[in-house]
Motif scaffolding. Sequence first.
Motif, PDB file in Angstrom:
ATOM      1  N   HIS A   1       0.836  -1.211   0.000  1.00  0.00           N
ATOM      2  CA  HIS A   1       0.000   0.000   0.000  1.00  0.00           C
ATOM      3  C   HIS A   1       0.867   1.256   0.000  1.00  0.00           C
ATOM      4  CE1 HIS A   1      -3.260   2.772   0.615  1.00  0.00           C
ATOM      5  NE2 HIS A   1      -2.598   3.291   1.636  1.00  0.00           N
ATOM      6  N   LEU A   2       1.961   1.227   0.724  1.00  0.00           N
ATOM      7  CA  LEU A   2       2.850   2.390   0.724  1.00  0.00           C
ATOM      8  C   LEU A   2       3.384   2.657  -0.679  1.00  0.00           C
ATOM      9  CD1 LEU A   2       4.498   4.628   1.989  1.00  0.00           C
ATOM     10  CD2 LEU A   2       6.210   2.927   2.645  1.00  0.00           C
ATOM     11  N   LEU A   3       3.767   1.614  -1.400  1.00  0.00           N
ATOM     12  CA  LEU A   3       4.257   1.793  -2.768  1.00  0.00           C
ATOM     13  C   LEU A   3       3.177   2.414  -3.650  1.00  0.00           C
ATOM     14  CD1 LEU A   3       6.188  -1.576  -3.272  1.00  0.00           C
ATOM     15  CD2 LEU A   3       7.149   0.682  -2.721  1.00  0.00           C
ATOM     16  N   TYR A   4       1.941   1.954  -3.471  1.00  0.00           N
ATOM     17  CA  TYR A   4       0.817   2.546  -4.211  1.00  0.00           C
ATOM     18  C   TYR A   4       0.661   4.019  -3.841  1.00  0.00           C
ATOM     19  CZ  TYR A   4      -4.092   3.796  -5.030  1.00  0.00           C
ATOM     20  OH  TYR A   4      -5.258   4.445  -5.391  1.00  0.00           O
ATOM     21  N   LYS A   5       0.722   4.313  -2.551  1.00  0.00           N
ATOM     22  CA  LYS A   5       0.557   5.685  -2.063  1.00  0.00           C
ATOM     23  C   LYS A   5       1.633   6.598  -2.643  1.00  0.00           C
ATOM     24  CE  LYS A   5       0.033   8.110   2.400  1.00  0.00           C
ATOM     25  NZ  LYS A   5       1.217   8.993   2.426  1.00  0.00           N
ATOM     26  N   LEU A   6       2.863   6.129  -2.693  1.00  0.00           N
ATOM     27  CA  LEU A   6       3.946   6.942  -3.226  1.00  0.00           C
ATOM     28  C   LEU A   6       3.753   7.195  -4.723  1.00  0.00           C
ATOM     29  CD1 LEU A   6       7.012   5.351  -1.388  1.00  0.00           C
ATOM     30  CD2 LEU A   6       5.801   7.473  -0.817  1.00  0.00           C
ATOM     31  N   GLU A   7       3.219   6.203  -5.432  1.00  0.00           N
ATOM     32  CA  GLU A   7       2.937   6.386  -6.860  1.00  0.00           C
ATOM     33  C   GLU A   7       1.854   7.447  -7.070  1.00  0.00           C
ATOM     34  OE1 GLU A   7       1.803   2.684  -8.559  1.00  0.00           O
ATOM     35  OE2 GLU A   7       3.774   1.752  -8.317  1.00  0.00           O
TER      36      GLU A   7
END
Length: 316
Positions: A177-183
Amino acid sequence: MKQVAQLLLLAKLFVLCQLSSTVLAEDGFLAGIGTRTLGGPITWTDEVIHGDWRIQRSETLGHYRLLDPRERRMAVGTIEQCYCELQKRRESGEIPPMPRHIVIAIHGLAGSRGIMDGLARHLTEQGGFFVINFGYASTSGTIQKQAVALESVLRNLEGVEEVSFVAHSMGNIVVRHLLYKLEVQGNPPPIGFRNMVMISPPNHGAEIADTVGQLRLFQMVLGDVVDQFAPDIGWPQLERQLATPEFPFGVIVGGRGNDSGFLPRVPGDDDGLLSVRTQMLDGSSDFLQTGGLHQLMPRYKSVREATLCFLQCGHF
């Protein structure tokens, strides 16, 4: 086997309740500077980590504290007050700088940093990796909330240029989810991601969250996050907010290596909690089934050795 699994789960719930009571007592009555703590296994979340120093937020009272490597309180109050104290100790040389590349270890639901300690030591002693162990109050709040804390840790890694992840169970979903959020937000921290080892990841939810997870006792102890993993309830929404890592990652699963697994409630082979099928993820660089129970996976020698191999070589 079904009765044994239920007894084990109930025993774990009892231990969690006892730990929660202990930590709440500590939170309220032992606030003196220099006082040894329990490290915050249940109700504290790390927001800044430098080696074995960490600034944590209390999920019960909302204040912050700075812990030293012996898990003693060195500051209490706002995050600014705790960060100021940490920075003074950095500048004095008391806290040595971190290397350019580090590994972040992340535990799962109802777990603590303790379950990842042995794996972290193995990576350090056998592979020379610098490992920080991220702890969070996994039964308080949602995946989204835990990802915010992990992002705070990433943005406060002084001197670090590259990060690898080693996550167990729910910890993998926090990272995804963090990777998605950063994207989505388009403002990534100035850090590169090297690789990741996913240990027992619920990459497609958890079938058992639709059934056993809906029992009142589990809802009370494990919190709202249980529904987020339920395929018929919250998982479809959460899954849309998960990214597949664009850097190399490998998946390690347990199970029995047959068609029945440990639990009759879970289809196919399973590790006592998740089906092997639900842990797979397209795009992985490697996949390994070692056998074993879900909650014990980070403690197995085979898992530790495979994790080290992937971090060093990119395969198991």
